[in-house]
Scaffold this motif. Structure first.
Motif, PDB file in Angstrom:
ATOM      1  N   HIS A   1     -21.843  56.633  91.403  1.00  0.00           N
ATOM      2  CA  HIS A   1     -22.713  57.115  90.321  1.00  0.00           C
ATOM      3  C   HIS A   1     -23.963  56.234  90.287  1.00  0.00           C
ATOM      4  CE1 HIS A   1     -18.659  58.512  89.231  1.00  0.00           C
ATOM      5  NE2 HIS A   1     -19.258  59.500  88.595  1.00  0.00           N
ATOM      6  N   ARG A   2     -24.772  56.354  91.338  1.00  0.00           N
ATOM      7  CA  ARG A   2     -25.876  55.425  91.550  1.00  0.00           C
ATOM      8  C   ARG A   2     -27.038  55.629  90.581  1.00  0.00           C
ATOM      9  NH1 ARG A   2     -25.454  52.420  96.194  1.00  0.00           N
ATOM     10  NH2 ARG A   2     -23.711  52.985  97.557  1.00  0.00           N
ATOM     11  N   ASN A   3     -27.074  56.759  89.878  1.00  0.00           N
ATOM     12  CA  ASN A   3     -28.146  56.987  88.916  1.00  0.00           C
ATOM     13  C   ASN A   3     -27.837  56.397  87.539  1.00  0.00           C
ATOM     14  OD1 ASN A   3     -29.707  58.421  90.772  1.00  0.00           O
ATOM     15  ND2 ASN A   3     -28.652  60.349  90.296  1.00  0.00           N
ATOM     16  N   LEU A   4     -26.644  55.896  87.375  1.00  0.00           N
ATOM     17  CA  LEU A   4     -26.201  55.412  86.066  1.00  0.00           C
ATOM     18  C   LEU A   4     -26.664  53.974  85.856  1.00  0.00           C
ATOM     19  CD1 LEU A   4     -22.707  56.118  84.565  1.00  0.00           C
ATOM     20  CD2 LEU A   4     -23.750  53.881  84.329  1.00  0.00           C
ATOM     21  N   ASN A   5     -27.452  53.757  84.813  1.00  0.00           N
ATOM     22  CA  ASN A   5     -27.894  52.416  84.418  1.00  0.00           C
ATOM     23  C   ASN A   5     -27.240  52.029  83.101  1.00  0.00           C
ATOM     24  OD1 ASN A   5     -29.560  52.829  86.609  1.00  0.00           O
ATOM     25  ND2 ASN A   5     -31.447  52.310  85.554  1.00  0.00           N
ATOM     26  N   PHE A   6     -27.111  50.730  82.861  1.00  0.00           N
ATOM     27  CA  PHE A   6     -26.395  50.311  81.651  1.00  0.00           C
ATOM     28  C   PHE A   6     -26.779  48.900  81.239  1.00  0.00           C
ATOM     29  CE2 PHE A   6     -23.976  49.516  85.462  1.00  0.00           C
ATOM     30  CZ  PHE A   6     -23.564  48.196  85.338  1.00  0.00           C
ATOM     31  N   GLU A   7     -26.489  48.606  79.977  1.00  0.00           N
ATOM     32  CA  GLU A   7     -26.667  47.276  79.413  1.00  0.00           C
ATOM     33  C   GLU A   7     -25.298  46.668  79.163  1.00  0.00           C
ATOM     34  OE1 GLU A   7     -29.703  45.853  76.193  1.00  0.00           O
ATOM     35  OE2 GLU A   7     -27.952  46.712  75.159  1.00  0.00           O
TER      36      GLU A   7
ATOM     37  N   LEU B   1     -20.450  60.841  80.590  1.00  0.00           N
ATOM     38  CA  LEU B   1     -21.209  59.926  79.750  1.00  0.00           C
ATOM     39  C   LEU B   1     -22.628  60.435  79.514  1.00  0.00           C
ATOM     40  CD1 LEU B   1     -20.099  56.607  81.485  1.00  0.00           C
ATOM     41  CD2 LEU B   1     -19.189  57.556  79.368  1.00  0.00           C
ATOM     42  N   LYS B   2     -23.210  59.989  78.418  1.00  0.00           N
ATOM     43  CA  LYS B   2     -24.615  60.286  78.125  1.00  0.00           C
ATOM     44  C   LYS B   2     -25.282  59.005  77.645  1.00  0.00           C
ATOM     45  CE  LYS B   2     -23.700  61.953  73.399  1.00  0.00           C
ATOM     46  NZ  LYS B   2     -22.272  61.642  73.409  1.00  0.00           N
ATOM     47  N   VAL B   3     -26.606  59.011  77.625  1.00  0.00           N
ATOM     48  CA  VAL B   3     -27.350  57.831  77.197  1.00  0.00           C
ATOM     49  C   VAL B   3     -26.938  57.447  75.768  1.00  0.00           C
ATOM     50  CG1 VAL B   3     -29.632  56.917  76.653  1.00  0.00           C
ATOM     51  CG2 VAL B   3     -29.301  58.290  78.715  1.00  0.00           C
ATOM     52  N   GLY B   4     -26.633  56.164  75.589  1.00  0.00           N
ATOM     53  CA  GLY B   4     -26.199  55.663  74.288  1.00  0.00           C
ATOM     54  C   GLY B   4     -24.699  55.493  74.167  1.00  0.00           C
TER      55      GLY B   4
ATOM     56  N   SER C   1     -31.114  45.999  89.427  1.00  0.00           N
ATOM     57  CA  SER C   1     -32.112  46.853  88.785  1.00  0.00           C
ATOM     58  C   SER C   1     -31.479  47.901  87.877  1.00  0.00           C
ATOM     59  CB  SER C   1     -32.963  47.554  89.848  1.00  0.00           C
ATOM     60  OG  SER C   1     -32.176  48.459  90.614  1.00  0.00           O
ATOM     61  N   ARG C   2     -30.167  48.109  88.013  1.00  0.00           N
ATOM     62  CA  ARG C   2     -29.447  49.077  87.181  1.00  0.00           C
ATOM     63  C   ARG C   2     -28.884  48.451  85.917  1.00  0.00           C
ATOM     64  NH1 ARG C   2     -24.962  51.666  90.974  1.00  0.00           N
ATOM     65  NH2 ARG C   2     -24.656  52.885  89.081  1.00  0.00           N
ATOM     66  N   MET C   3     -28.941  47.123  85.824  1.00  0.00           N
ATOM     67  CA  MET C   3     -28.223  46.432  84.760  1.00  0.00           C
ATOM     68  C   MET C   3     -29.148  45.495  83.978  1.00  0.00           C
ATOM     69  SD  MET C   3     -24.785  45.216  86.818  1.00  0.00           S
ATOM     70  CE  MET C   3     -25.677  44.240  88.074  1.00  0.00           C
TER      71      MET C   3
ATOM     72  N   PHE D   1     -20.259  48.092  77.824  1.00  0.00           N
ATOM     73  CA  PHE D   1     -21.323  48.636  78.667  1.00  0.00           C
ATOM     74  C   PHE D   1     -21.961  49.807  77.899  1.00  0.00           C
ATOM     75  CE2 PHE D   1     -17.956  46.889  81.211  1.00  0.00           C
ATOM     76  CZ  PHE D   1     -18.602  46.111  82.159  1.00  0.00           C
ATOM     77  N   VAL D   2     -23.252  49.724  77.642  1.00  0.00           N
ATOM     78  CA  VAL D   2     -23.970  50.781  76.936  1.00  0.00           C
ATOM     79  C   VAL D   2     -24.846  51.512  77.951  1.00  0.00           C
ATOM     80  CG1 VAL D   2     -25.567  51.350  75.081  1.00  0.00           C
ATOM     81  CG2 VAL D   2     -23.946  49.455  74.814  1.00  0.00           C
ATOM     82  N   ILE D   3     -24.660  52.821  78.048  1.00  0.00           N
ATOM     83  CA  ILE D   3     -25.390  53.612  79.034  1.00  0.00           C
ATOM     84  C   ILE D   3     -26.855  53.747  78.612  1.00  0.00           C
ATOM     85  CG2 ILE D   3     -25.456  55.788  80.286  1.00  0.00           C
ATOM     86  CD1 ILE D   3     -22.898  54.031  80.658  1.00  0.00           C
ATOM     87  N   THR D   4     -27.768  53.378  79.514  1.00  0.00           N
ATOM     88  CA  THR D   4     -29.202  53.434  79.220  1.00  0.00           C
ATOM     89  C   THR D   4     -29.938  54.506  80.014  1.00  0.00           C
ATOM     90  OG1 THR D   4     -29.619  51.711  80.890  1.00  0.00           O
ATOM     91  CG2 THR D   4     -29.281  50.995  78.599  1.00  0.00           C
ATOM     92  N   LYS D   5     -29.332  54.966  81.092  1.00  0.00           N
ATOM     93  CA  LYS D   5     -29.972  56.003  81.911  1.00  0.00           C
ATOM     94  C   LYS D   5     -28.915  56.717  82.741  1.00  0.00           C
ATOM     95  CE  LYS D   5     -33.506  56.666  85.516  1.00  0.00           C
ATOM     96  NZ  LYS D   5     -34.475  55.968  86.403  1.00  0.00           N
ATOM     97  N   ILE D   6     -29.030  58.029  82.835  1.00  0.00           N
ATOM     98  CA  ILE D   6     -28.101  58.826  83.636  1.00  0.00           C
ATOM     99  C   ILE D   6     -28.849  59.416  84.842  1.00  0.00           C
ATOM    100  CG2 ILE D   6     -26.614  60.873  83.691  1.00  0.00           C
ATOM    101  CD1 ILE D   6     -25.433  58.679  82.056  1.00  0.00           C
TER     102      ILE D   6
END
Length: 267
Positions: free
Chosen positions: A186-192, A148-151, A237-239, A262-267
């Motif tokens: 995948h603890r660095n993965l943030n999402f909306e 996955l990538k941001v967006g 804090s990730r969501m 789920f939209v990826i906001t940070k990797i």
């Protein structure tokens, strides 16, 4: 005609993803162990399926209408578990089995069925439902395990809602449990989390939640998923979450618009 109609109603409308079974295994009365013929059916299923194109598989067990509910739920679960065990034994990846569920008995009215024996036989079964990769269309992923990538968007067929409801179905909870486990790796993965609705006139921006009477149904769906993942130890804090109302239909029918993405906001 009566038999055909009964089979259509009983066999397919109970499946959340509303897909036809790719394979069905039939059982003898009150049995969940497998014959050589049944083993052969499952073996051929594994041999012929292209697993590179499969995102996941759903296994549903059923019983005929005889016996009480408690016994038949146990029997239908045993049938589903038996098929799962054989799939794994034959080399099928267990991580791809996202739903394993006994549906219990299929209720029929004996006096309305012309061939009751045949109907009962076809209700003593396990259905295998296959969800193909990227079945939501180009640019939408169907797993957090993809690269996955941001967006990028992740959308899953098992996280769909009943009309007018923000309540999670049992199948949705099972899928979110798996997502929570993946997110721990995948603890660095943030999402909306984005909630959606169907069946709402264009003059309105959102649907009405039957439980709260608010016109914030898409927000409530996203919020429900947010809090469920929090309960499974995914850090808030990730969501983030928002409601998108009826602005982004997929064009695949109303069921698929009653969803979260789920939209990826940070990797």
């Amino acid at each position: 005609m009566k038999i055909t109609l009964a089979l259509i109603l009983f066999s397919y409308y109970t499946v959340n993803a509303q897909q036809k079974p790719v394979e069905t295994i039939y059982f003898e009365f009150d049995k969940y162990d497998l014959t050589e013929k049944q083993i052969s059916v499952v073996s051929n299923f594994i041999k012929n399926i292209d697993t590179s194109k499969v995102e996941s598989i759903q296994i549903y067990g059923y019983c005929d209408d005889r016996g009480n509910d408690e016994y038949n739920f146990r029997l239908s679960n045993n049938r589903a578990n038996t098929i799962q065990d054989l799939l794994i034994k034959k080399g099928f990846n267990q991580s791809k089995i996202v739903i394993l569920e006994g549906k219990g008995r299929v209720v029929v009215k004996a006096d309305t069925i012309e061939n009751l024996y045949e109907t009962r036989l076809r209700n003593r079964r396990v259905d295998l439902i296959v969800v193909k990769k990227n079945s939501f269309g180009k640019g939408i992923h169907t797993s957090f395990k993809d690269k996955l990538k941001v967006g990028d968007k992740v959308c899953l067929e098992s996280i769909l809602f009943e009309i007018g409801s923000a309540k999670l179905t049992p199948n949705s909870k099972k899928e979110l449990d798996k997502i929570a486990t993946t997110l721990q790796d995948h603890r660095n993965l943030n999402f909306e989390i984005r909630g959606h609705v169907c069946c709402t006139p264009e003059i309105y921006s959102d649907g009405i939640d039957r439980a709260t009477k608010e016109r914030r149904l898409s927000w409530n769906r996203a919020k429900t998923v947010f809090h469920y993942l929090m309960s499974k130890k995914v850090s808030k804090s990730r969501m983030t979450y928002i409601g998108c109302g009826n602005r982004y239909p997929l064009g695949r029918g109303d069921n698929y618009d009653r969803r979260v993405e789920f939209v990826i906001t940070k990797i």
